[in-house]
Design an enzyme around this catalytic site. Structure first.
Site, PDB file in Angstrom:
ATOM      1  N   ASP A 132       0.855  -1.193   0.000  1.00 41.25           N
ATOM      2  CA  ASP A 132       0.000   0.000   0.000  1.00 41.25           C
ATOM      3  C   ASP A 132       0.885   1.236   0.000  1.00 41.25           C
ATOM      4  O   ASP A 132       1.784   1.367   0.836  1.00 41.25           O
ATOM      5  CB  ASP A 132      -0.895   0.014   1.242  1.00 41.25           C
ATOM      6  CG  ASP A 132      -1.988  -1.031   1.147  1.00 41.25           C
ATOM      7  OD1 ASP A 132      -2.259  -1.484   0.014  1.00 41.25           O
ATOM      8  OD2 ASP A 132      -2.555  -1.405   2.189  1.00 41.25           O
ATOM      9  N   ASP A 146     -14.139  -5.832  -6.202  1.00 37.87           N
ATOM     10  CA  ASP A 146     -14.429  -6.001  -4.773  1.00 37.87           C
ATOM     11  C   ASP A 146     -15.845  -6.544  -4.643  1.00 37.87           C
ATOM     12  O   ASP A 146     -16.773  -5.998  -5.262  1.00 37.87           O
ATOM     13  CB  ASP A 146     -14.351  -4.660  -4.034  1.00 37.87           C
ATOM     14  CG  ASP A 146     -12.939  -4.075  -4.064  1.00 37.87           C
ATOM     15  OD1 ASP A 146     -11.991  -4.839  -4.331  1.00 37.87           O
ATOM     16  OD2 ASP A 146     -12.789  -2.860  -3.828  1.00 37.87           O
TER      17      ASP A 146
END
Lengths: 194, 251
Positions: free
Chosen positions: B11, B130
């Site tokens: 990230d 997602d």
């Protein structure tokens, strides 16, 4: 000097980075004159066979690449760049390839296979083997035995196919040596220093 | 045979790695290049950089990071986060990444998949999806799970594949961050739908989870927090998978 053929098909950056890492000097070549001037040529390529051949022809680079190959200087095709060296591909059946070598590319048709063949597969040469990173949907089923070769790498995706070769001054790999870790870099160096 | 891939995910915020990766002897644990090199050396098959601050104002920072990473590692890597149009992807690809991940923008404007596939080739289009489990199946969600869409997972996957996505990165929002294992039912269903490769994401905590995901049909496993916090290494993970008969690239 190693020339990297720039014909608008694919990202040359990774290849340049790999050559720099290996301490090999390179330049981009995108004109007939520039192709003539280099000692060695890499033909990279990603995308569609028909589109890539059209790009080559549009840039008036088809004849210069063929002349380069017949001049005896080393030519290395990578991924789609290797496919273009042959006669054609089912991806664009009506579009002839460069025809430097006999053979046509076929699609993976086994419905149980993931397509594209994307990821790491083992490439087996006669005396060595290693893992290489592939991304492709078309393959060369076998080497034409009427053409002498000095090395053939075979990989499997549901069936065996030609993953790498050297035949005189022509060489090619279906995988991305510049993205195949240390083993790939070593192979790339070998393919650019014979 | 194509080997099963282990893909660490980093990230990124403002060009720095966040979520503190616990590597020993690392001078700067927030430097994406140092971490990428480390993962590469450990045997990672690919890397994913997820830019969580992505937006136009951070684009230059992200591009510079991609340029530096591309000079340091020689395995494929994907950059995702905030890609809204083909031009955004172009900048990343020119900087040297191999694939670009798209998510919410593709749901809002599915032509983005087609645009990218036509311009750059399907091989560099990673569609991140997602999903959340609902009473009547899996539903596609966007905006980091905040917004529910009209798409059932299976329909969206087929649509994306038809439009030229090269790979699907499927994240279960129910499992994400749990370290309790991937959503195997979602993976099975997605794998049955798709001909393109499938990357499992969300829930990895230990080697067993990757094994289950591969058996459920995934071609690759995205591993994130457990590698950062649980002391598991890619090398050890691959050794365990190999023992279970899963073919992985030797480290």
């Amino acid at each position: 000097m190693i020339g990297i053929l720039d014909y608008g098909c694919g990202n040359l950056r990774s290849l340049e980075n790999a050559l720099e890492f290996l301490g090999l000097e390179s330049c981009r070549v995108g004109t007939p004159e520039a192709i003539k001037a280099v000692d060695r040529l890499i033909q990279p390529g990603v995308g569609h066979f028909g589109y890539a051949m059209t790009q080559l022809r549009k840039g008036k680079l088809e004849d210069p690449v063929q002349d380069f190959a017949t001049s005896g200087r080393p030519l290395l095709g990578i991924c789609l760049g290797m496919q273009l060296m042959f006669q054609g591909s089912e991806e664009a059946p009506e579009v002839p390839g460069l025809g430097l070598l006999p053979g046509r590319f076929e699609p993976f048709t086994d419905p149980t296979l993931k397509v594209p063949h994307m990821g790491w597969s083992t490439v087996e040469f006669q005396d060595t083997e290693g893992p290489a990173y592939f991304v492709h949907s078309f393959f060369l089923p076998e080497w034409n035995l009427n053409v002498p070769h000095q090395g053939l790498g075979i990989a499997q995706h549901g069936r065996p196919f030609v993953a790498a070769f050297r035949s005189g001054n022509l060489a090619g790999c279906q995988f991305h040596p510049e993205k195949s870790g240390i083993w790939g870099l070593k192979l790339l160096k070998e393919m650019l220093t014979w | 045979m194509v080997m099963k891939r282990i893909i660490p995910c980093l990230d990124i915020r403002n060009g720095r790695v966040v979520k503190g990766v616990q590597f020993l002897n690392l001078k700067d644990s927030g430097d994406p290049v140092e971490l990428a090199t480390r993962y590469d050396a450990e045997g990672a098959d690919e890397l994913v950089f997820l830019d969580i601050t992505a937006g136009t104002e951070n684009r230059d920072t992200a591009v510079r990071m991609v340029e530096r990473v591309a000079k340091a590692i020689f395995i494929p890597f994907t950059v995702g986060g905030g890609i809204r149009k083909a031009e955004d992807a172009d900048a990343m690809l020119l900087a040297g990444c191999d694939k670009v991940g798209i998510n919410s923008a593709a749901v809002r404007r599915p032509e983005l998949i087609t645009d990218m596939a036509n311009r750059f080739g399907s091989q560099c289009v990673v569609l991140a999806v997602d999903v959340r489990r609902k009473a009547n199946g899996y539903r596609v969600v966007v905006d980091a799970g905040r917004t529910e869409t009209e798409w059932a997972m299976e329909d969206w996957l087929l649509e994306a594949q038809r439009r030229g996505a090269g790979e699907v990165l499927l994240t279960s929002m129910d499992q994400d961050g749990s370290n309790a294992g991937y959503d195997l039912e979602a993976l099975r269903s997605a794998s049955n739908q798709l001909r393109i490769p499938l990357i499992a994401s969300g829930g990895f905590g230990e080697a067993r989870h990757a094994l289950e995901a591969f058996r459920a049909g995934a071609d690759a496993a995205l591993v994130a927090s457990a590698l950062h916090t649980c002391g598991l290494t890619v090398k050890r993970l691959k050794e365990q998978l190999s023992k279970e008969g899963i073919e992985v690239r030797p480290c």
